[in-house]
Design an enzyme around this catalytic site. Structure first.
Site, PDB file in Angstrom:
ATOM      1  N   LYS A   5       0.839  -1.206   0.000  1.00  0.00           N
ATOM      2  CA  LYS A   5       0.000   0.000   0.000  1.00  0.00           C
ATOM      3  C   LYS A   5       0.874   1.256   0.000  1.00  0.00           C
ATOM      4  O   LYS A   5       0.686   2.166  -0.799  1.00  0.00           O
ATOM      5  CB  LYS A   5      -0.920   0.022   1.241  1.00  0.00           C
ATOM      6  CG  LYS A   5      -1.824  -1.186   1.368  1.00  0.00           C
ATOM      7  CD  LYS A   5      -2.727  -1.108   2.588  1.00  0.00           C
ATOM      8  CE  LYS A   5      -2.020  -1.144   3.935  1.00  0.00           C
ATOM      9  NZ  LYS A   5      -1.335  -2.431   4.237  1.00  0.00           N
ATOM     10  N   ARG A  46     -10.020   0.582   8.044  1.00  0.00           N
ATOM     11  CA  ARG A  46      -9.623  -0.757   8.462  1.00  0.00           C
ATOM     12  C   ARG A  46     -10.725  -1.483   9.212  1.00  0.00           C
ATOM     13  O   ARG A  46     -10.542  -2.630   9.603  1.00  0.00           O
ATOM     14  CB  ARG A  46      -8.431  -0.647   9.411  1.00  0.00           C
ATOM     15  CG  ARG A  46      -7.089  -0.869   8.758  1.00  0.00           C
ATOM     16  CD  ARG A  46      -6.069  -0.565   9.833  1.00  0.00           C
ATOM     17  NE  ARG A  46      -4.862  -1.309   9.677  1.00  0.00           N
ATOM     18  CZ  ARG A  46      -3.765  -0.828   9.106  1.00  0.00           C
ATOM     19  NH1 ARG A  46      -3.757   0.372   8.577  1.00  0.00           N
ATOM     20  NH2 ARG A  46      -2.683  -1.560   9.049  1.00  0.00           N
ATOM     21  N   ARG A  71      12.106  -5.021   5.394  1.00  0.00           N
ATOM     22  CA  ARG A  71      11.816  -3.645   4.960  1.00  0.00           C
ATOM     23  C   ARG A  71      12.597  -2.603   5.767  1.00  0.00           C
ATOM     24  O   ARG A  71      12.749  -2.718   6.969  1.00  0.00           O
ATOM     25  CB  ARG A  71      10.323  -3.409   5.157  1.00  0.00           C
ATOM     26  CG  ARG A  71       9.904  -1.981   5.037  1.00  0.00           C
ATOM     27  CD  ARG A  71       8.413  -1.859   5.050  1.00  0.00           C
ATOM     28  NE  ARG A  71       7.798  -2.279   6.284  1.00  0.00           N
ATOM     29  CZ  ARG A  71       6.495  -2.232   6.510  1.00  0.00           C
ATOM     30  NH1 ARG A  71       5.681  -1.827   5.569  1.00  0.00           N
ATOM     31  NH2 ARG A  71       6.015  -2.612   7.664  1.00  0.00           N
ATOM     32  N   ARG A  92      10.956  -0.224  11.262  1.00  0.00           N
ATOM     33  CA  ARG A  92       9.833  -0.030  12.178  1.00  0.00           C
ATOM     34  C   ARG A  92       9.886  -1.030  13.330  1.00  0.00           C
ATOM     35  O   ARG A  92      10.187  -2.203  13.108  1.00  0.00           O
ATOM     36  CB  ARG A  92       8.513  -0.204  11.419  1.00  0.00           C
ATOM     37  CG  ARG A  92       8.153   1.027  10.636  1.00  0.00           C
ATOM     38  CD  ARG A  92       6.984   0.843   9.696  1.00  0.00           C
ATOM     39  NE  ARG A  92       5.874   0.043  10.187  1.00  0.00           N
ATOM     40  CZ  ARG A  92       4.742  -0.132   9.499  1.00  0.00           C
ATOM     41  NH1 ARG A  92       4.597   0.459   8.329  1.00  0.00           N
ATOM     42  NH2 ARG A  92       3.787  -0.877   9.977  1.00  0.00           N
ATOM     43  N   ARG A 105      -0.816  -8.496  13.210  1.00  0.00           N
ATOM     44  CA  ARG A 105      -1.371  -7.502  12.273  1.00  0.00           C
ATOM     45  C   ARG A 105      -2.173  -8.199  11.171  1.00  0.00           C
ATOM     46  O   ARG A 105      -3.219  -7.706  10.751  1.00  0.00           O
ATOM     47  CB  ARG A 105      -0.231  -6.659  11.672  1.00  0.00           C
ATOM     48  CG  ARG A 105       0.316  -5.635  12.671  1.00  0.00           C
ATOM     49  CD  ARG A 105       1.738  -5.199  12.380  1.00  0.00           C
ATOM     50  NE  ARG A 105       1.925  -4.566  11.103  1.00  0.00           N
ATOM     51  CZ  ARG A 105       3.130  -4.389  10.524  1.00  0.00           C
ATOM     52  NH1 ARG A 105       4.230  -4.813  11.134  1.00  0.00           N
ATOM     53  NH2 ARG A 105       3.213  -3.799   9.364  1.00  0.00           N
TER      54      ARG A 105
END
Ligand code: AP5
Ligand code: MG
Length: 216
Positions: free
Chosen positions: A13, A87, A126, A160, A171
């Site tokens: 996203k 969400r 990431r 993160r 998640r």
């Protein structure tokens, strides 16, 4: 044109929203980014959100809907890309209300369809530029010059705190339980367009461009 990017953690996203912002002048509205900024700044919202985010659970509908409401008018001319919002069903309804108050509406909900196990690998590799937030990945997208951001030349990068396997699994469970069930709300209005989120970043981008440029 206001569009929603919907997909589980790591679906791409943020990657696609940043690209649409750069290429089309649309405005990326990422509730995740807004919350991380609030946490870093130590605001009351940030203090409330920190532990929830670190656990991989959802922050309250009231908080995230208010954050979106504050930023919606930044995207009047070019349209918004909602990244990570809505969400829940309550957030989807809040978004419709916020938009209709401004004579706007969701034009498309682009669902990034992905394989969850591959996503864990994507997320755990990431990292981003600490200065301009350009996205990178240990395997799929390293900077062209080792240790130097392609976009701004910075040599500082960050990861993160919620990008570890345990939190990522939570998640994903939150996505399945609370976010995927909002798809029918948009399907019944004919707004959902599905793209193959397992394709390369450029191929996913081309699929999204075809939707935005195609016949309504
Ligand atoms: P948020 O920041 O929204 O995180 P998320 O939904 O878990 O999604 P990610 O940002 O991890 O993934 P992404 O889809 O943006 O993928 P990316 O492009 O980075 O939310 C974080 C937390 O904030 C939540 O857990 C919650 O606590 C809270 N929160 C936020 N919004 C909320 C809301 N509305 N309500 C309640 N709580 C909320 O890509 C991932 C990696 O893969 C990158 O390294 C990228 O380079 C790579 N990649 C991307 N596309 C491809 C591709 N096609 N092929 C190969 N690699 C790719
Ligand atoms: Mg993101």
């Amino acid at each position: 044109m206001d569009i929603v990017l919907l997909g589980p953690p790591g679906a791409g996203k943020g990657t696609q929203a940043a690209r649409l912002q750069a290429n089309r002048g649309m405005v990326q509205l990422s509730t995740g980014d807004m919350l991380r900024q609030a946490v870093a700044a130590g605001t009351p919202v940030g203090l409330q959100a920190k532990a929830v985010m670190e656990a991989g659970e959802l922050v309250s509908d009231a908080i995230v809907s208010a954050l979106i409401g504050e930023r919606l008018d930044d995207a009047i001319d070019s349209g918004a890309i909602f990244d990570g919002f809505p969400r829940t069903q309550a957030q989807a309804e809040a978004l419709d209300l916020l938009l209709s108050e401004r004579d706007r509406h969701v034009a498309y909900v682009i669902e990034l369809a992905v394989d969850e196990d591959a996503l864990v690998q994507r997320i755990c590799g990431r990292f981003t530029c600490a200065v301009c937030s350009a996205p990178y990945h240990d395997e799929f997208k390293l900077p062209k010059v080792d240790g130097v951001c392609d976009v701004c030349g910075s040599t500082e990068f960050k990861r993160r705190p919620d990008d570890n396997e345990t939190t990522v699994r939570t998640r994903m469970a939150e996505y399945r339980a609370k976010t995927a069930p909002i798809l029918p709300y948009y399907e019944q209005r004919g707004l959902v367009r599905r793209v193959d989120g397992m394709a390369s970043v450029d191929e996913v981008a081309a699929q999204i461009d075809a939707i935005l440029d195609g016949p309504a």
